[in-house]
Design a protein around this motif. Sequence first.
Motif, PDB file in Angstrom:
ATOM      1  N   GLY A 150      34.197 -43.969 -16.887  1.00  0.00           N
ATOM      2  CA  GLY A 150      35.161 -43.590 -16.139  1.00  0.00           C
ATOM      3  C   GLY A 150      35.399 -42.208 -16.300  1.00  0.00           C
ATOM      4  O   GLY A 150      36.493 -41.706 -15.838  1.00  0.00           O
ATOM      5  N   ASP A 151      34.328 -41.476 -17.036  1.00  0.00           N
ATOM      6  CA  ASP A 151      34.547 -39.976 -17.004  1.00  0.00           C
ATOM      7  C   ASP A 151      34.469 -39.148 -15.604  1.00  0.00           C
ATOM      8  O   ASP A 151      33.419 -39.643 -14.996  1.00  0.00           O
ATOM      9  N   CYS A 152      34.906 -37.978 -15.413  1.00  0.00           N
ATOM     10  CA  CYS A 152      34.582 -37.326 -14.375  1.00  0.00           C
ATOM     11  C   CYS A 152      33.007 -36.846 -14.465  1.00  0.00           C
ATOM     12  O   CYS A 152      32.551 -36.323 -15.530  1.00  0.00           O
ATOM     13  N   CYS A 153      32.123 -37.102 -13.460  1.00  0.00           N
ATOM     14  CA  CYS A 153      31.036 -36.805 -13.539  1.00  0.00           C
ATOM     15  C   CYS A 153      30.713 -35.183 -13.569  1.00  0.00           C
ATOM     16  O   CYS A 153      29.518 -34.869 -13.451  1.00  0.00           O
ATOM     17  N   MET A 154      31.614 -34.235 -13.310  1.00  0.00           N
ATOM     18  CA  MET A 154      31.485 -33.117 -13.136  1.00  0.00           C
ATOM     19  C   MET A 154      31.831 -32.380 -14.325  1.00  0.00           C
ATOM     20  O   MET A 154      31.003 -31.579 -15.148  1.00  0.00           O
ATOM     21  N   CYS A 155      33.015 -32.493 -14.840  1.00  0.00           N
ATOM     22  CA  CYS A 155      33.481 -31.637 -15.893  1.00  0.00           C
ATOM     23  C   CYS A 155      32.990 -32.751 -17.443  1.00  0.00           C
ATOM     24  O   CYS A 155      32.837 -32.202 -18.658  1.00  0.00           O
ATOM     25  N   LYS A 156      32.974 -34.053 -17.142  1.00  0.00           N
ATOM     26  CA  LYS A 156      32.495 -35.032 -18.259  1.00  0.00           C
ATOM     27  C   LYS A 156      33.520 -35.078 -19.388  1.00  0.00           C
ATOM     28  O   LYS A 156      33.323 -35.178 -20.513  1.00  0.00           O
ATOM     29  N   LYS A 157      34.863 -34.647 -19.026  1.00  0.00           N
ATOM     30  CA  LYS A 157      35.839 -34.665 -20.068  1.00  0.00           C
ATOM     31  C   LYS A 157      37.258 -35.410 -19.797  1.00  0.00           C
ATOM     32  O   LYS A 157      37.585 -36.159 -20.581  1.00  0.00           O
ATOM     33  N   ALA A 201      24.467 -38.473  -5.227  1.00  0.00           N
ATOM     34  CA  ALA A 201      24.328 -39.136  -4.140  1.00  0.00           C
ATOM     35  C   ALA A 201      25.483 -40.190  -3.804  1.00  0.00           C
ATOM     36  O   ALA A 201      25.790 -40.389  -2.865  1.00  0.00           O
ATOM     37  N   GLU A 202      25.845 -40.732  -4.923  1.00  0.00           N
ATOM     38  CA  GLU A 202      26.782 -41.972  -5.066  1.00  0.00           C
ATOM     39  C   GLU A 202      28.252 -41.035  -4.592  1.00  0.00           C
ATOM     40  O   GLU A 202      29.071 -41.757  -3.743  1.00  0.00           O
ATOM     41  N   VAL A 203      28.296 -40.115  -5.206  1.00  0.00           N
ATOM     42  CA  VAL A 203      29.766 -39.159  -5.044  1.00  0.00           C
ATOM     43  C   VAL A 203      29.723 -38.830  -3.387  1.00  0.00           C
ATOM     44  O   VAL A 203      30.775 -38.946  -2.826  1.00  0.00           O
ATOM     45  N   PHE A 204      28.576 -38.256  -2.973  1.00  0.00           N
ATOM     46  CA  PHE A 204      28.762 -37.649  -1.908  1.00  0.00           C
ATOM     47  C   PHE A 204      28.690 -39.040  -0.756  1.00  0.00           C
ATOM     48  O   PHE A 204      29.388 -38.974   0.223  1.00  0.00           O
ATOM     49  N   GLY A 205      27.988 -40.019  -1.109  1.00  0.00           N
ATOM     50  CA  GLY A 205      28.247 -41.296  -0.343  1.00  0.00           C
ATOM     51  C   GLY A 205      29.513 -41.914  -0.146  1.00  0.00           C
ATOM     52  O   GLY A 205      29.980 -42.606   0.974  1.00  0.00           O
ATOM     53  N   GLU A 206      30.455 -41.921  -1.193  1.00  0.00           N
ATOM     54  CA  GLU A 206      31.653 -42.259  -1.229  1.00  0.00           C
ATOM     55  C   GLU A 206      32.633 -41.520  -0.472  1.00  0.00           C
ATOM     56  O   GLU A 206      33.579 -41.890   0.382  1.00  0.00           O
ATOM     57  N   LYS A 257      19.596 -31.911  -5.918  1.00  0.00           N
ATOM     58  CA  LYS A 257      18.337 -31.302  -5.216  1.00  0.00           C
ATOM     59  C   LYS A 257      17.497 -30.683  -6.398  1.00  0.00           C
ATOM     60  O   LYS A 257      16.144 -30.970  -6.219  1.00  0.00           O
ATOM     61  N   PHE A 258      18.062 -30.078  -7.366  1.00  0.00           N
ATOM     62  CA  PHE A 258      17.217 -29.248  -8.430  1.00  0.00           C
ATOM     63  C   PHE A 258      17.257 -29.884  -9.970  1.00  0.00           C
ATOM     64  O   PHE A 258      16.391 -29.511 -10.621  1.00  0.00           O
ATOM     65  N   ARG A 259      18.200 -30.538 -10.329  1.00  0.00           N
ATOM     66  CA  ARG A 259      18.227 -30.962 -11.622  1.00  0.00           C
ATOM     67  C   ARG A 259      18.156 -32.577 -11.757  1.00  0.00           C
ATOM     68  O   ARG A 259      18.520 -33.007 -12.886  1.00  0.00           O
ATOM     69  N   GLU A 260      17.485 -33.413 -10.930  1.00  0.00           N
ATOM     70  CA  GLU A 260      17.470 -34.631 -10.834  1.00  0.00           C
ATOM     71  C   GLU A 260      18.900 -35.497 -11.247  1.00  0.00           C
ATOM     72  O   GLU A 260      18.572 -36.295 -11.764  1.00  0.00           O
ATOM     73  N   GLU A 261      19.787 -35.126 -10.752  1.00  0.00           N
ATOM     74  CA  GLU A 261      21.176 -35.756 -11.100  1.00  0.00           C
ATOM     75  C   GLU A 261      21.534 -36.597  -9.794  1.00  0.00           C
ATOM     76  O   GLU A 261      22.326 -36.373  -8.810  1.00  0.00           O
ATOM     77  N   ARG A 262      20.687 -37.775  -9.863  1.00  0.00           N
ATOM     78  CA  ARG A 262      20.882 -38.533  -8.532  1.00  0.00           C
ATOM     79  C   ARG A 262      22.213 -39.200  -8.521  1.00  0.00           C
ATOM     80  O   ARG A 262      22.647 -39.563  -7.449  1.00  0.00           O
ATOM     81  N   PHE A 263      23.265 -39.087  -9.291  1.00  0.00           N
ATOM     82  CA  PHE A 263      24.275 -39.558  -9.405  1.00  0.00           C
ATOM     83  C   PHE A 263      25.272 -39.044  -8.219  1.00  0.00           C
ATOM     84  O   PHE A 263      26.163 -39.293  -7.759  1.00  0.00           O
ATOM     85  N   SER A 298      28.257 -26.159  -4.431  1.00  0.00           N
ATOM     86  CA  SER A 298      26.874 -25.764  -4.733  1.00  0.00           C
ATOM     87  C   SER A 298      26.519 -26.651  -6.032  1.00  0.00           C
ATOM     88  O   SER A 298      25.296 -27.139  -6.081  1.00  0.00           O
ATOM     89  N   PHE A 299      27.353 -26.530  -6.987  1.00  0.00           N
ATOM     90  CA  PHE A 299      26.672 -27.263  -8.425  1.00  0.00           C
ATOM     91  C   PHE A 299      26.558 -28.651  -8.098  1.00  0.00           C
ATOM     92  O   PHE A 299      25.528 -29.182  -8.596  1.00  0.00           O
ATOM     93  N   MET A 300      27.264 -29.628  -6.970  1.00  0.00           N
ATOM     94  CA  MET A 300      26.793 -30.722  -7.112  1.00  0.00           C
ATOM     95  C   MET A 300      25.432 -30.927  -6.062  1.00  0.00           C
ATOM     96  O   MET A 300      24.746 -31.567  -6.188  1.00  0.00           O
ATOM     97  N   ILE A 301      25.405 -30.205  -5.090  1.00  0.00           N
ATOM     98  CA  ILE A 301      24.374 -29.885  -4.203  1.00  0.00           C
ATOM     99  C   ILE A 301      22.999 -29.615  -5.026  1.00  0.00           C
ATOM    100  O   ILE A 301      22.000 -30.494  -4.698  1.00  0.00           O
ATOM    101  N   GLU A 302      23.275 -28.603  -5.878  1.00  0.00           N
ATOM    102  CA  GLU A 302      22.032 -28.262  -6.688  1.00  0.00           C
ATOM    103  C   GLU A 302      21.691 -29.307  -7.655  1.00  0.00           C
ATOM    104  O   GLU A 302      20.600 -29.454  -8.104  1.00  0.00           O
ATOM    105  N   GLY A 303      22.785 -29.888  -8.285  1.00  0.00           N
ATOM    106  CA  GLY A 303      22.263 -31.097  -9.327  1.00  0.00           C
ATOM    107  C   GLY A 303      21.506 -31.959  -8.579  1.00  0.00           C
ATOM    108  O   GLY A 303      20.381 -32.597  -9.160  1.00  0.00           O
TER     109      GLY A 303
END
Length: 209
Positions: free
Chosen positions: A9-16, A73-78, A65-71, A58-63
């Motif tokens: 249930g934590d934020c997937c950007m700040c994780k805090k 995709a779910e954020v953008f999909g929603e 595309k370049f950091r293998e942070e597939r999650f 940009s952090f989300m897109i780069e994650g």
Amino acid sequence: MVGGLFASGDCCMCKKEAAAEFHLCESCLDTLSFMGEEIYSEKTFPVYALLRENRSASFMIEGLKFREERFWAEVFGEIAADFLRHESLGPFDAVVCVPTSAKKRRIRGYNPPGLIAGEMAERMQLPFYEALYLTKKVKDQIGLGVGARALNVRGAFAARNVAEKHILLLDDTYTTGATMKAAEIACMDAGAASVTGIVCMKARDVNYE
């Protein structure tokens, strides 16, 4: 579907902080510049952007595309599905994504727009087709000017399984619109009834030749 990544249930950007919407906390949501507006329209081909380029987008897109942070995709999909429902766009018969090169797909193991499109399609209860494919080798668009971008992707795509369908076409980033336009032409040449574009992020304008 990308699953099991948000159980805390934590934020997937700040994780805090606790997530409020789209798996993001209120603080991180406030850092995004939501557009949700039409950015390009040529006759029957409107394109809508979800976010304006900034550090967080940009952090989300780069994650993805370049950091293998597939999650992401779910954020953008929603976000995309929420926007489409709110604007009452459609109806659509299928979701299609802009393809990536075989080399990039081998390196990443996936196509970022394809992951987003699959998540969005599931939420919209629409079929997702990998209908577009490359017909020639293209250069990376990064660093190319407006004219060079258009020339690079002109005639680069073909489509299948889209005849007489109203298509929702997705890409992750929109810079000059050259890629989206080339993909739309391929769909229409293959008999699509209509094509509507949606992109996750509208990049800053290209100012170089």
